[in-house]
Design a protein around this motif. Structure first.
Motif, PDB file in Angstrom:
ATOM      1  N   ARG A 247     -11.854  -0.541  13.861  1.00 29.99           N
ATOM      2  CA  ARG A 247     -12.339   0.510  12.898  1.00 29.99           C
ATOM      3  C   ARG A 247     -11.376   0.355  11.859  1.00 29.99           C
ATOM      4  O   ARG A 247     -11.399   1.366  10.878  1.00 29.99           O
ATOM      5  N   HIS A 248     -10.546  -0.615  11.556  1.00 36.27           N
ATOM      6  CA  HIS A 248      -9.703  -0.718  10.330  1.00 36.27           C
ATOM      7  C   HIS A 248     -10.101  -2.115   9.704  1.00 36.27           C
ATOM      8  O   HIS A 248     -10.200  -3.191  10.385  1.00 36.27           O
ATOM      9  N   ALA A 249     -10.301  -2.275   8.237  1.00 34.36           N
ATOM     10  CA  ALA A 249     -10.550  -3.205   7.736  1.00 34.36           C
ATOM     11  C   ALA A 249      -9.751  -4.456   7.900  1.00 34.36           C
ATOM     12  O   ALA A 249     -10.281  -5.741   7.949  1.00 34.36           O
ATOM     13  N   GLY A 284      -1.249   4.362  -1.606  1.00 36.00           N
ATOM     14  CA  GLY A 284      -2.473   4.589  -0.913  1.00 36.00           C
ATOM     15  C   GLY A 284      -2.476   3.738   0.327  1.00 36.00           C
ATOM     16  O   GLY A 284      -1.507   3.689   1.164  1.00 36.00           O
ATOM     17  N   CYS A 285      -3.608   3.125   0.701  1.00 30.31           N
ATOM     18  CA  CYS A 285      -3.663   2.118   1.855  1.00 30.31           C
ATOM     19  C   CYS A 285      -3.119   0.943   1.563  1.00 30.31           C
ATOM     20  O   CYS A 285      -3.446   0.431   0.549  1.00 30.31           O
ATOM     21  N   ALA A 286      -1.951   0.470   2.143  1.00 29.28           N
ATOM     22  CA  ALA A 286      -1.230  -0.847   1.776  1.00 29.28           C
ATOM     23  C   ALA A 286      -2.037  -2.008   1.556  1.00 29.28           C
ATOM     24  O   ALA A 286      -1.994  -3.071   0.971  1.00 29.28           O
ATOM     25  N   PHE A 287      -3.246  -1.991   2.561  1.00 28.74           N
ATOM     26  CA  PHE A 287      -4.293  -3.206   2.739  1.00 28.74           C
ATOM     27  C   PHE A 287      -5.107  -3.157   1.291  1.00 28.74           C
ATOM     28  O   PHE A 287      -5.757  -4.181   1.175  1.00 28.74           O
ATOM     29  N   ASN A 288      -5.393  -1.930   0.449  1.00 29.97           N
ATOM     30  CA  ASN A 288      -6.145  -1.944  -0.509  1.00 29.97           C
ATOM     31  C   ASN A 288      -6.485  -2.965  -1.307  1.00 29.97           C
ATOM     32  O   ASN A 288      -7.704  -3.466  -1.622  1.00 29.97           O
ATOM     33  N   PRO A 289      -5.399  -3.967  -2.007  1.00 22.66           N
ATOM     34  CA  PRO A 289      -5.681  -4.976  -2.815  1.00 22.66           C
ATOM     35  C   PRO A 289      -6.495  -6.103  -2.154  1.00 22.66           C
ATOM     36  O   PRO A 289      -7.008  -6.905  -2.643  1.00 22.66           O
ATOM     37  N   ARG A 290      -6.424  -6.406  -0.984  1.00 21.71           N
ATOM     38  CA  ARG A 290      -7.070  -7.279  -0.180  1.00 21.71           C
ATOM     39  C   ARG A 290      -8.443  -6.995   0.527  1.00 21.71           C
ATOM     40  O   ARG A 290      -9.119  -7.613   1.150  1.00 21.71           O
ATOM     41  N   CYS A 291      -8.768  -5.631   0.301  1.00 20.92           N
ATOM     42  CA  CYS A 291      -9.933  -5.075   1.257  1.00 20.92           C
ATOM     43  C   CYS A 291     -11.069  -4.930   0.362  1.00 20.92           C
ATOM     44  O   CYS A 291     -11.323  -4.475  -0.758  1.00 20.92           O
ATOM     45  N   ALA A 292     -12.125  -5.595   1.350  1.00 17.57           N
ATOM     46  CA  ALA A 292     -13.467  -5.569   0.519  1.00 17.57           C
ATOM     47  C   ALA A 292     -14.343  -4.208   0.609  1.00 17.57           C
ATOM     48  O   ALA A 292     -15.134  -3.827   0.126  1.00 17.57           O
ATOM     49  N   PHE A 293     -13.465  -3.121   1.517  1.00 16.83           N
ATOM     50  CA  PHE A 293     -14.198  -1.979   1.446  1.00 16.83           C
ATOM     51  C   PHE A 293     -13.425  -1.059   0.496  1.00 16.83           C
ATOM     52  O   PHE A 293     -13.857   0.251   0.434  1.00 16.83           O
ATOM     53  N   ALA A 294     -12.660  -1.371  -0.090  1.00 16.75           N
ATOM     54  CA  ALA A 294     -11.834  -0.543  -0.890  1.00 16.75           C
ATOM     55  C   ALA A 294     -12.541   0.440  -2.001  1.00 16.75           C
ATOM     56  O   ALA A 294     -13.316  -0.308  -2.527  1.00 16.75           O
ATOM     57  N   VAL A 297     -10.352   6.221  -3.528  1.00 19.13           N
ATOM     58  CA  VAL A 297      -9.497   7.121  -2.665  1.00 19.13           C
ATOM     59  C   VAL A 297      -8.347   6.194  -1.722  1.00 19.13           C
ATOM     60  O   VAL A 297      -7.402   6.536  -1.655  1.00 19.13           O
ATOM     61  N   CYS A 298      -8.954   4.819  -1.384  1.00 23.89           N
ATOM     62  CA  CYS A 298      -8.078   3.964  -0.786  1.00 23.89           C
ATOM     63  C   CYS A 298      -6.774   3.515  -1.621  1.00 23.89           C
ATOM     64  O   CYS A 298      -5.720   3.200  -1.304  1.00 23.89           O
ATOM     65  N   ARG A 299      -6.997   3.724  -2.849  1.00 21.45           N
ATOM     66  CA  ARG A 299      -5.771   3.275  -3.925  1.00 21.45           C
ATOM     67  C   ARG A 299      -4.878   4.550  -4.314  1.00 21.45           C
ATOM     68  O   ARG A 299      -3.767   4.155  -4.581  1.00 21.45           O
ATOM     69  N   ALA A 315      -6.259   4.019  10.660  1.00 24.68           N
ATOM     70  CA  ALA A 315      -5.968   4.475   9.517  1.00 24.68           C
ATOM     71  C   ALA A 315      -6.555   3.895   8.432  1.00 24.68           C
ATOM     72  O   ALA A 315      -6.300   3.096   7.825  1.00 24.68           O
ATOM     73  N   CYS A 316      -7.843   4.254   8.203  1.00 21.97           N
ATOM     74  CA  CYS A 316      -8.722   3.641   7.293  1.00 21.97           C
ATOM     75  C   CYS A 316      -9.916   5.040   6.895  1.00 21.97           C
ATOM     76  O   CYS A 316     -10.356   5.587   7.441  1.00 21.97           O
ATOM     77  N   HIS A 317      -9.833   5.124   5.602  1.00 19.64           N
ATOM     78  CA  HIS A 317     -10.887   5.904   4.777  1.00 19.64           C
ATOM     79  C   HIS A 317     -12.241   5.662   5.158  1.00 19.64           C
ATOM     80  O   HIS A 317     -12.982   6.716   5.207  1.00 19.64           O
ATOM     81  N   HIS A 318     -12.481   4.134   5.413  1.00 23.27           N
ATOM     82  CA  HIS A 318     -13.908   4.163   5.553  1.00 23.27           C
ATOM     83  C   HIS A 318     -14.237   3.075   6.955  1.00 23.27           C
ATOM     84  O   HIS A 318     -14.812   2.515   7.044  1.00 23.27           O
ATOM     85  N   SER A 319     -13.589   4.027   7.920  1.00 19.83           N
ATOM     86  CA  SER A 319     -13.796   3.498   9.202  1.00 19.83           C
ATOM     87  C   SER A 319     -14.941   3.482   9.839  1.00 19.83           C
ATOM     88  O   SER A 319     -15.316   2.388  10.565  1.00 19.83           O
TER      89      SER A 319
HETATM   90  S1  SF4 Z   1     -11.210   0.767   3.196  1.00 19.73           S
HETATM   91 FE1  SF4 Z   1      -9.601   1.591   2.181  1.00 19.73          FE
HETATM   92  S2  SF4 Z   1      -8.371   2.635   3.878  1.00 19.73           S
HETATM   93 FE2  SF4 Z   1      -9.651   1.257   4.834  1.00 19.73          FE
HETATM   94  S3  SF4 Z   1      -8.591  -0.645   5.190  1.00 19.73           S
HETATM   95 FE3  SF4 Z   1      -9.769  -0.661   3.208  1.00 19.73          FE
HETATM   96  S4  SF4 Z   1      -8.411  -0.021   1.651  1.00 19.73           S
HETATM   97 FE4  SF4 Z   1      -7.351   0.648   3.476  1.00 19.73          FE
END
Ligand code: SF4
Ligand SMILES: Nc1ncnc2c1ncn2[C@@H]1O[C@H](COP(=O)(O)OP(=O)(O)OP(=O)(O)O)[C@@H](O)[C@H]1O
Ligand SMILES: Nc1ncnc2c1ncn2[C@@H]1O[C@H](COP(=O)(O)OP(=O)(O)O)[C@@H](O)[C@H]1O
Ligand code: SF4
Ligand SMILES: [Mg+2]
Ligand SMILES: [Mg+2]
Lengths: 329, 333
Positions: A247-249, A284-294, A297-299, A315-319
Motif C-alpha cells: 500500500r506504499h508506492a 512532503g513524502c520523501a519518495f515523491n521525486p521517484r514516485c509514479a503516483f505522486a 499533495v505528495c510534494r 504512509a502514502c497519500h494514494h495508498s
Molecule cells: S503516492 Fe505520494 S505519498 Fe504515496 S509514495 Fe508516492 S509520493 Fe509518496
C-alpha cells in the motif's frame, strides 16, 4: 496479540555531519510481540542499523536519540547507562553482519561465551564451562568440545556467525536484534543460519527483529515486516498481506524490482532515480521525486503512517491507487 | 544461436600460496589455491550465459581467463576457434576489443582523475574506433545509449551514484563495439531498485546490439531472469549446465538442487524450516578427492570420494557431473 514485548514510539536519531544536523531515523514506531519475528527491510542507508543501535545506545557519542522504547514497563531511551548495560547483552542481545567486529580476535571462543555467562547468569565456573559447550552444540558447531578452545580466526565465516549467535544466546535473551546476520554469507550458509535462528526462537521462546535488505529473507522468515525509506517506516504489516497487496508506492516498486519466475528476460518494473542523501531529503513524502503516483499533495504534505486495513499501515497519500495497481500487476 | 564463439576447454588455474618459513623448514611442499580445475564450457553467439556459484568457487577466475586477464595453467580458451594464448600483436588487440569485461566494483574500475569524456575518448582512440573529429559525437551517442544525461561527460566518476557509475563502465565497454561482454557481478554492489534499472538496460542493449553476454553472479534470481543458459560451479568445477528453464525446473546435480532450495523464495506461502544443505564449503587449497560435493551430498556413496564424475548428458542440451542419473532433492539432517 497480548501486550507487546517492546514498544517503540517516535524514535528519532540525529547526527552532526559537516556542521549541520541530519536526521537518520525519523519518528519511527513499531511493536515487537512475544515470539514474533519482525523484519526491518530497506535499501542501504535507509536507517535500519541506526534504528537497532539507537535502541541499545550503540551509536557514536554525539548522536542524539529521542522518543520512547518501552521494554517491560521501562523506557530504554531514558534509562540510566548502568541499567541499560545490564539489559544489553542480557535480556536483549544483538548480532551483526560482520562477526569479527563483535568477536574478540585475541580470546578463545570459550572465554568469550563464559564472559557473557558470568555477566548475565548465576552459573558457577563448572556450570559456565558446561553451558558454553552446550551453546556451541546448540548453534550447530560440530566437535564443540575441541572448537571451544580455538580463536575466531580459525573459524570459517559461517562458524563465526554461529559463534556470535552462541555468545548472544548465553544470557537467554527475550529479544534478539539481528542486523543483516547473513548478508555476508553464501546462500547455503545463509539458509542454515536463518533456519537456526528460527529454531532457537521456538526452543528458547525469543522474539527477533531481523534487519535485511533482501525481500526473500523477509518472505522466508518473518511474521511481520516494516519497510524503511529515508529514515522513516513507510509501510508495516503482516508479511503475507504486504507481499500480496503493498500500500506504499516504494514497497510496490521494491517488489517489482526483484525478478520473479515466469517473467524471464522482460523488463523489470524498476524505480527511477536513487534514494536521497540525508542532507537532501525531499519535503512532503520523501519518495515523491521517484514516485509514479505522486501528485501535488505528495510534494507538500508528509503522509502519516496510519492503518489502511486492520494491522496494515502505510504512509502514502494514494495508498488505494497503489493497492489497485498492485492487483493489476 | 548454436555457434560457439568463446570456449573453455579443460581450463585449470592455480594460485600458488606464499610459503611460510615454517613450511620451508619442515620441507612441506608449496601449496596452491585450485581456483579452476578442468572447466569446459562454451559461450554461444548471441546468448546470455549465466555463471552461478558460491563465493570462491572460481566464477571471477573463469571470467578473467575468458578475457585473457589470466593465463591458464592447463587446457585452453578459444575465440572463434583459435587458442587465445597464441594471439599476438594486432590479433591480440582485436581480441581485446571484441571481448570486453565489465567489473564488479564500479568504484575501483574507473580512473577517478579522468572525466567521463576522457575515459570514453581514451577507449575510442586506443582502438581507433572513429576519426578524431567524430569522437565528441560518438561520446554523446554512447551516453544516450546507457541513458546518462549528456552533461555527464564533463564530470568525474565520484560525482555519480553507484548505478550511474556502472552505466559509465558499460558505456566504456560498448565504445569499442565488442561482440562479447563478460560482466562479473555487474549489479551486486547496487541497491535492489537500482539493480533493476541496470538489468533492464543490459537486456535492451543486448537485443539492440546483438551482444553475446557472460553474466557472472551469485544471485540466482538475477541469473534466472537474464540468462538463456546457466552453468553452476562448485569448488573450481562446472557441475551442471542447462537451458535456464530446465536448470531451475529440473536440476540434476545435488549441489544445484541444494543451492536452489537454499535461496529464499519471494513467496511467503512456501516456507521450509529445514536447511537445504549441511556443512560448509571445503577449502579450494585441499578440495576433497573424487566428486567435490561428496562431503556435503546427501546421496554420497563409496564411488563418490574415489572417482571424479564428468559432465554427462541428462537431456537436450543439459549436462551434469554426478555418478547418479537422476538424484532427487533431500534437505539436510
Ligand atoms: S503516492 Fe505520494 S505519498 Fe504515496 S509514495 Fe508516492 S509520493 Fe509518496
Ligand atoms: N589473484 C589471486 N591470488 C590468489 N588466490 C586467488 C586469486 N584470485 C582468486 N583466488 C582464489 O581463487 C578462488 C576462486 O576465486 P574467484 O575470485 O574466482 O571466486 P568467485 O567465484 O568469483 O567468488 P565471489 O563470489 O566471492 O566473487 C578463491 O579461493 C580465491 O581466494
Ligand atoms: N555515526 C554516524 N554519523 C553520521 N551519519 C551516520 C552515522 N551512522 C549512520 N549514519 C547515516 O545514517 C543513515 C542510516 O544509516 P544506517 O542505519 O546504517 O542504514 P542501513 O539502513 O543501511 O542500516 C545513513 O545515511 C548513514 O550514512
Ligand atoms: S557424484 Fe556422488 S557426491 Fe557427487 S553429487 Fe553425485 S551423488 Fe553426490
Ligand atoms: Mg546497516
Ligand atoms: Mg567473484
Amino acid at each position: 496479540m497480548s501486550a507487546p514485548l517492546l514498544s517503540v514510539r517516535g524514535l528519532t536519531a540525529r547526527f552532526r555531519a559537516g556542521g549541520r544536523e541530519v536526521t537518520a531515523v525519523d519518528d519511527v514506531s513499531f511493536d515487537v510481540g512475544e515470539g514474533e519475528v519482525l523484519g526491518l527491510v530497506g535499501e542501504s542507508g535507509s536507517g535500519k542499523s541506526v534504528t537497532l543501535r539507537s535502541l541499545l545506545r550503540l551509536l557514536p557519542s554525539g548522536a542524539r536519540v529521542e522518543g520512547q522504547a518501552l521494554w517491560q514497563g521501562r523506557d530504554l531511551v531514558a534509562m540510566p547507562d548502568a541499567r541499560l548495560r545490564r539489559v544489553r547483552g542480557g535480556a536483549i542481545s544483538m548480532i551483526f553482519q560482520e562477526p569479527m567486529t563483535a568477536l574478540n580476535p585475541v580470546l578463545p571462543v570459550r572465554v568469550q561465551i563464559e564472559e557473557s555467562l558470568r555477566a548475565h547468569t548465576a552459573l558457577d565456573r563448572a556450570g559456565r564451562r558446561a553451558r558454553a559447550r552446550e551453546l556451541l552444540d546448540l548453534v550447530g558447531i560440530p566437535d564443540a568440545a575441541r572448537r571451544l578452545d580455538e580463536y575466531p580466526h580459525q573459524f570459517s565465516g559461517g562458524m563465526r556467525q554461529r559463534a556470535m549467535i552462541a555468545i548472544a544466546l548465553a544470557s537467554e535473551p527475550r529479544l534478539l536484534l539481528a542486523d543483516e546476520p547473513t548478508t555476508a554469507l553464501d546462500v547455503t550458509i545463509q539458509d542454515q543460519i536463518l533456519k537456526l535462528i528460527l529454531d532457537l526462537k521456538d526452543r528458547l521462546g525469543m522474539s527477533v527483529v531481523l534487519v535485511t535488505h533482501d525481500l526473500g529473507v523477509v518472505a522466508e522468515t518473518c511474521s511481520r515486516m516494516a519497510v524503511m525509506y529515508a529514515g522513516r517506516i513507510v509501510e508495516q504489516g503482516g508479511v503475507r498481506e504486504v507481499f500480496a497487496s503493498p500500500r506504499h508506492a516504494y514497497t510496490l516498486g521494491l517488489l517489482g524490482s526483484v525478478p520473479r519466475a515466469g517473467t524471464e528476460r522482460s523488463a523489470l518494473r524498476s524505480i527511477e532515480g536513487t534514494p536521497p542523501g540525508l542532507a537532501a531529503i525531499p519535503p512532503g513524502c520523501a519518495f515523491n521525486p521517484r514516485c509514479a503516483f505522486a501528485t501535488t499533495v505528495c510534494r507538500e504534505v508528509r503522509p502519516d503512517l496510519s492503518p489502511r486495513t486492520p494491522g496494515h499501515l502505510a504512509a502514502c497519500h494514494h495508498s488505494d491507487r497503489v493497492a489497485q495497481a498492485s492487483l493489476a500487476a | 544461436m548454436t555457434e560457439a564463439i568463446l570456449t573453455a576447454e579443460g581450463v585449470s588455474k592455480d594460485f600458488p600460496l606464499p610459503r611460510s618459513l615454517s613450511d620451508r623448514l619442515a620441507g612441506r611442499p608449496a601449496r596452491a589455491v585450485h581456483a579452476l580445475s578442468g572447466v569446459t564450457l562454451e559461450v554461444r553467439r548471441g546468448e546470455t550465459l549465466g555463471i552461478v556459484g558460491e563465493s570462491g568457487c572460481g566464477k571471477s577466475t573463469l571470467a578473467r581467463c575468458l578475457v585473457r586477464l589470466h593465463e591458464v595453467d592447463g587446457g585452453r580458451v578459444t575465440y572463434g576457434g583459435t587458442d587465445v594464448a597464441t594471439l599476438t600483436g594486432a590479433e591480440r588487440r582485436a581480441f581485446n576489443r571484441r571481448v570486453q569485461m565489465i567489473f564488479q566494483d564500479p568504484y575501483g574500475s574507473l580512473n577517478p582523475r579522468m572525466t567521463v569524456r576522457q575515459i570514453l575518448a581514451e577507449a575510442l582512440s586506443v582502438h581507433r574506433m572513429v576519426p578524431t573529429a567524430r569522437i565528441p559525437d560518438r561520446i554523446a551517442e554512447l551516453l544516450a545509449l546507457v541513458r546518462l544525461p549528456s552533461d555527464a561527460a564533463d564530470r568525474h566518476p565520484h560525482a555519480f551514484s553507484g548505478g550511474q557509475r556502472q552505466r559509465i563502465g558499460i558505456a566504456r565497454a560498448l565504445s569499442v563495439e565488442p561482440e562479447v561482454l563478460v560482466a562479473d557481478e555487474l549489479v551486486s554492489a547496487l541497491d535492489v531498485s537500482v539493480q533493476a534499472q541496470v538489468v533492464n538496460l543490459l537486456l535492451e542493449l543486448q537485443e539492440r546490439l546483438r551482444l553475446t553476454v557472460v553474466f557472472v553472479a551469485h544471485d540466482l534470481r538475477l541469473v534466472r531472469h537474464i540468462s538463456h543458459r546457466v552453468a553452476v560451479m562448485y569448488l573450481g568445477k562446472v557441475v551442471e549446465v542447462a537451458p535456464t528453464a530446465t536448470l531451475f525446473d529440473d536440476p540434476r546435480h545435488p549441489y544445484t538442487q541444494a543451492l536452489l532450495h537454499a535461496a529464499p523464495s519471494l513467496d511467503p506461502g512456501s516456507r521450509s524450516r529445514r536447511a537445504a544443505a549441511r556443512g560448509e564449503l571445503p577449502s579450494p587449497i585441499a578440495p576433497p578427492p573424487g566428486c567435490p560435493f561428496n562431503t556435503r551430498c546427501p546421496h554420497a556413496f563409496d564411488r563418490c570420494p574415489a572417482e571424479v564424475p564428468f559432465l554427462t548428458s541428462r537431456g537436450p542440451d543439459h549436462v551434469a557431473a554426478c555418478h547418479l542419473a537422476a538424484p532427487r532433492f533431500e534437505s539436510a539432517r
